[in-house]
Design a protein around this motif. Structure first.
Motif, PDB file in Angstrom:
ATOM      1  N   PRO A 246     115.700  81.438  97.164  1.00 52.00           N
ATOM      2  CA  PRO A 246     114.441  81.711  96.460  1.00 52.00           C
ATOM      3  C   PRO A 246     113.272  81.807  97.450  1.00 52.00           C
ATOM      4  O   PRO A 246     113.291  81.172  98.509  1.00 52.00           O
ATOM      5  CB  PRO A 246     114.285  80.523  95.514  1.00 52.00           C
ATOM      6  CG  PRO A 246     115.202  79.482  96.018  1.00 52.00           C
ATOM      7  CD  PRO A 246     116.254  80.131  96.838  1.00 52.00           C
ATOM      8  N   LEU A 247     112.290  82.600  97.097  1.00 52.06           N
ATOM      9  CA  LEU A 247     111.124  82.801  97.963  1.00 52.06           C
ATOM     10  C   LEU A 247     110.459  81.481  98.330  1.00 52.06           C
ATOM     11  O   LEU A 247     110.077  81.277  99.485  1.00 52.06           O
ATOM     12  CB  LEU A 247     110.112  83.736  97.287  1.00 52.06           C
ATOM     13  CG  LEU A 247     108.803  83.968  98.041  1.00 52.06           C
ATOM     14  CD1 LEU A 247     109.052  84.627  99.392  1.00 52.06           C
ATOM     15  CD2 LEU A 247     107.848  84.796  97.202  1.00 52.06           C
TER      16      LEU A 247
ATOM     17  N   ASP B 231     111.036  85.910  91.969  1.00 51.74           N
ATOM     18  CA  ASP B 231     110.918  85.879  90.520  1.00 51.74           C
ATOM     19  C   ASP B 231     109.866  86.907  90.111  1.00 51.74           C
ATOM     20  O   ASP B 231     109.149  87.448  90.948  1.00 51.74           O
ATOM     21  CB  ASP B 231     110.546  84.474  90.054  1.00 51.74           C
ATOM     22  CG  ASP B 231     111.185  84.130  88.718  1.00 51.74           C
ATOM     23  OD1 ASP B 231     111.632  85.053  88.014  1.00 51.74           O
ATOM     24  OD2 ASP B 231     111.233  82.938  88.383  1.00 51.74           O
ATOM     25  N   ALA B 232     109.755  87.152  88.829  1.00 53.30           N
ATOM     26  CA  ALA B 232     108.894  88.226  88.337  1.00 53.30           C
ATOM     27  C   ALA B 232     107.423  88.019  88.664  1.00 53.30           C
ATOM     28  O   ALA B 232     106.696  88.988  88.872  1.00 53.30           O
ATOM     29  CB  ALA B 232     109.075  88.394  86.829  1.00 53.30           C
ATOM     30  N   HIS B 233     106.973  86.786  88.767  1.00 53.94           N
ATOM     31  CA  HIS B 233     105.558  86.525  89.051  1.00 53.94           C
ATOM     32  C   HIS B 233     105.251  86.516  90.550  1.00 53.94           C
ATOM     33  O   HIS B 233     104.095  86.452  90.952  1.00 53.94           O
ATOM     34  CB  HIS B 233     105.130  85.180  88.437  1.00 53.94           C
ATOM     35  CG  HIS B 233     105.799  84.008  89.067  1.00 53.94           C
ATOM     36  ND1 HIS B 233     107.073  83.614  88.715  1.00 53.94           N
ATOM     37  CD2 HIS B 233     105.385  83.152  90.031  1.00 53.94           C
ATOM     38  CE1 HIS B 233     107.408  82.556  89.439  1.00 53.94           C
ATOM     39  NE2 HIS B 233     106.400  82.257  90.244  1.00 53.94           N
TER      40      HIS B 233
ATOM     41  N   VAL C 141     119.221  91.368 102.306  1.00 55.53           N
ATOM     42  CA  VAL C 141     119.128  91.625 100.867  1.00 55.53           C
ATOM     43  C   VAL C 141     117.824  91.060 100.343  1.00 55.53           C
ATOM     44  O   VAL C 141     117.466  89.930 100.690  1.00 55.53           O
ATOM     45  CB  VAL C 141     120.298  90.955 100.092  1.00 55.53           C
ATOM     46  CG1 VAL C 141     120.119  91.109  98.591  1.00 55.53           C
ATOM     47  CG2 VAL C 141     121.633  91.501 100.523  1.00 55.53           C
ATOM     48  N   ILE C 142     117.150  91.838  99.522  1.00 58.04           N
ATOM     49  CA  ILE C 142     116.009  91.325  98.761  1.00 58.04           C
ATOM     50  C   ILE C 142     116.342  91.551  97.301  1.00 58.04           C
ATOM     51  O   ILE C 142     116.535  92.693  96.857  1.00 58.04           O
ATOM     52  CB  ILE C 142     114.693  92.008  99.147  1.00 58.04           C
ATOM     53  CG1 ILE C 142     114.377  91.705 100.612  1.00 58.04           C
ATOM     54  CG2 ILE C 142     113.562  91.542  98.229  1.00 58.04           C
ATOM     55  CD1 ILE C 142     113.156  92.373 101.145  1.00 58.04           C
ATOM     56  N   ALA C 143     116.486  90.463  96.567  1.00 58.46           N
ATOM     57  CA  ALA C 143     116.828  90.524  95.143  1.00 58.46           C
ATOM     58  C   ALA C 143     115.563  90.295  94.323  1.00 58.46           C
ATOM     59  O   ALA C 143     114.779  89.391  94.617  1.00 58.46           O
ATOM     60  CB  ALA C 143     117.888  89.478  94.810  1.00 58.46           C
ATOM     61  N   LEU C 144     115.382  91.122  93.313  1.00 58.03           N
ATOM     62  CA  LEU C 144     114.203  91.047  92.461  1.00 58.03           C
ATOM     63  C   LEU C 144     114.651  90.672  91.055  1.00 58.03           C
ATOM     64  O   LEU C 144     115.470  91.381  90.455  1.00 58.03           O
ATOM     65  CB  LEU C 144     113.467  92.389  92.478  1.00 58.03           C
ATOM     66  CG  LEU C 144     113.043  92.864  93.874  1.00 58.03           C
ATOM     67  CD1 LEU C 144     112.479  94.277  93.824  1.00 58.03           C
ATOM     68  CD2 LEU C 144     112.053  91.900  94.498  1.00 58.03           C
ATOM     69  N   ASN C 145     114.128  89.569  90.553  1.00 58.28           N
ATOM     70  CA  ASN C 145     114.576  89.019  89.274  1.00 58.28           C
ATOM     71  C   ASN C 145     113.814  89.621  88.095  1.00 58.28           C
ATOM     72  O   ASN C 145     112.594  89.670  88.090  1.00 58.28           O
ATOM     73  CB  ASN C 145     114.401  87.503  89.269  1.00 58.28           C
ATOM     74  CG  ASN C 145     114.958  86.875  88.016  1.00 58.28           C
ATOM     75  OD1 ASN C 145     115.978  87.305  87.494  1.00 58.28           O
ATOM     76  ND2 ASN C 145     114.300  85.864  87.513  1.00 58.28           N
ATOM     77  N   PHE C 146     114.573  90.063  87.101  1.00 62.28           N
ATOM     78  CA  PHE C 146     114.035  90.537  85.834  1.00 62.28           C
ATOM     79  C   PHE C 146     114.367  89.477  84.782  1.00 62.28           C
ATOM     80  O   PHE C 146     115.487  89.443  84.272  1.00 62.28           O
ATOM     81  CB  PHE C 146     114.667  91.886  85.457  1.00 62.28           C
ATOM     82  CG  PHE C 146     114.228  93.016  86.344  1.00 62.28           C
ATOM     83  CD1 PHE C 146     113.191  93.842  85.957  1.00 62.28           C
ATOM     84  CD2 PHE C 146     114.836  93.233  87.564  1.00 62.28           C
ATOM     85  CE1 PHE C 146     112.768  94.880  86.767  1.00 62.28           C
ATOM     86  CE2 PHE C 146     114.424  94.264  88.389  1.00 62.28           C
ATOM     87  CZ  PHE C 146     113.386  95.091  87.988  1.00 62.28           C
ATOM     88  N   PRO C 147     113.422  88.589  84.445  1.00 59.17           N
ATOM     89  CA  PRO C 147     113.717  87.518  83.496  1.00 59.17           C
ATOM     90  C   PRO C 147     113.983  88.038  82.086  1.00 59.17           C
ATOM     91  O   PRO C 147     114.672  87.387  81.311  1.00 59.17           O
ATOM     92  CB  PRO C 147     112.469  86.642  83.540  1.00 59.17           C
ATOM     93  CG  PRO C 147     111.395  87.528  84.044  1.00 59.17           C
ATOM     94  CD  PRO C 147     112.056  88.538  84.926  1.00 59.17           C
ATOM     95  N   ALA C 148     113.461  89.200  81.766  1.00 60.26           N
ATOM     96  CA  ALA C 148     113.700  89.860  80.478  1.00 60.26           C
ATOM     97  C   ALA C 148     113.706  91.362  80.733  1.00 60.26           C
ATOM     98  O   ALA C 148     112.977  91.840  81.607  1.00 60.26           O
ATOM     99  CB  ALA C 148     112.611  89.501  79.470  1.00 60.26           C
TER     100      ALA C 148
END
Length: 165
Positions: free
Chosen positions: A36-37, A58-60, A75-82
């Motif tokens: 996590p960031l 995370d999204a924010h 890798v850079i993973a971008l989270n879509f909570p919804a």
């Protein structure tokens, strides 16, 4: 190992996504960790020598907070909570276009089949499909549309300019 879509094929995921409350010890015990960031920001000096390494936002959280450190990540993973939260579509474009990031940009979280084509146009090249969905079925969505009207990361000219050329 879980399956992901990467570079237009379904493959086994070699990476381990660490939870938001992961500690430095968790990273040291995991090969190919996506951290996590917040963990990266707290322990940057200890994590810099680890290769390969990924980070997730995370999204924010915004890409600008990571801009000076992009060379440390495979890798850079971008989270879509919804699925209705599209903030990271812009993050992927920023990574590719403003920061010229060439590593893997991965969509994680509530990622559905209907989003993949548009994610790909923004610069994503890997997708972790929601666990209750089939990645083989979702892969088909990347080729269902053959023409795009707008310019995007994957096509820098709009259709009317391509036709007039």
């Amino acid at each position: 190992m879980p399956l992901i879509i990467k570079n237009d094929q379904v493959i086994e995921d070699q990476w381990t996504l660490l939870s938001a409350d992961a500690q430095l010890e968790d990273v040291l015990q995991t090969q190919q960790a996506i951290v996590p960031l917040t963990l990266w920001q707290q322990h940057k000096n200890q994590l810099k020598p680890i290769k390969p390494l990924g980070v997730w936002l995370d999204a924010h959280e915004v890409i600008e907070d990571l801009a000076d450190d992009l060379t440390f990540f495979d890798v850079i993973a971008l989270n879509f909570p919804a699925f209705t939260d599209g903030r990271h579509f812009s993050s992927a474009r920023l990574l590719r276009e403003r920061y010229a990031y060439t590593g893997e940009v991965r969509a994680i979280g509530d990622v559905l089949r209907d989003q993949l084509y548009f994610m790909q146009r923004c610069g994503f090249d890997a997708y972790v499909i929601r666990s209750d969905r089939c990645p083989h079925d979702a892969l088909k969505s990347l080729t269902e549309l053959s023409v795009s009207y707008q310019a995007a990361y994957d096509q820098n000219l709009p259709l009317y300019r391509r036709r007039s050329a």
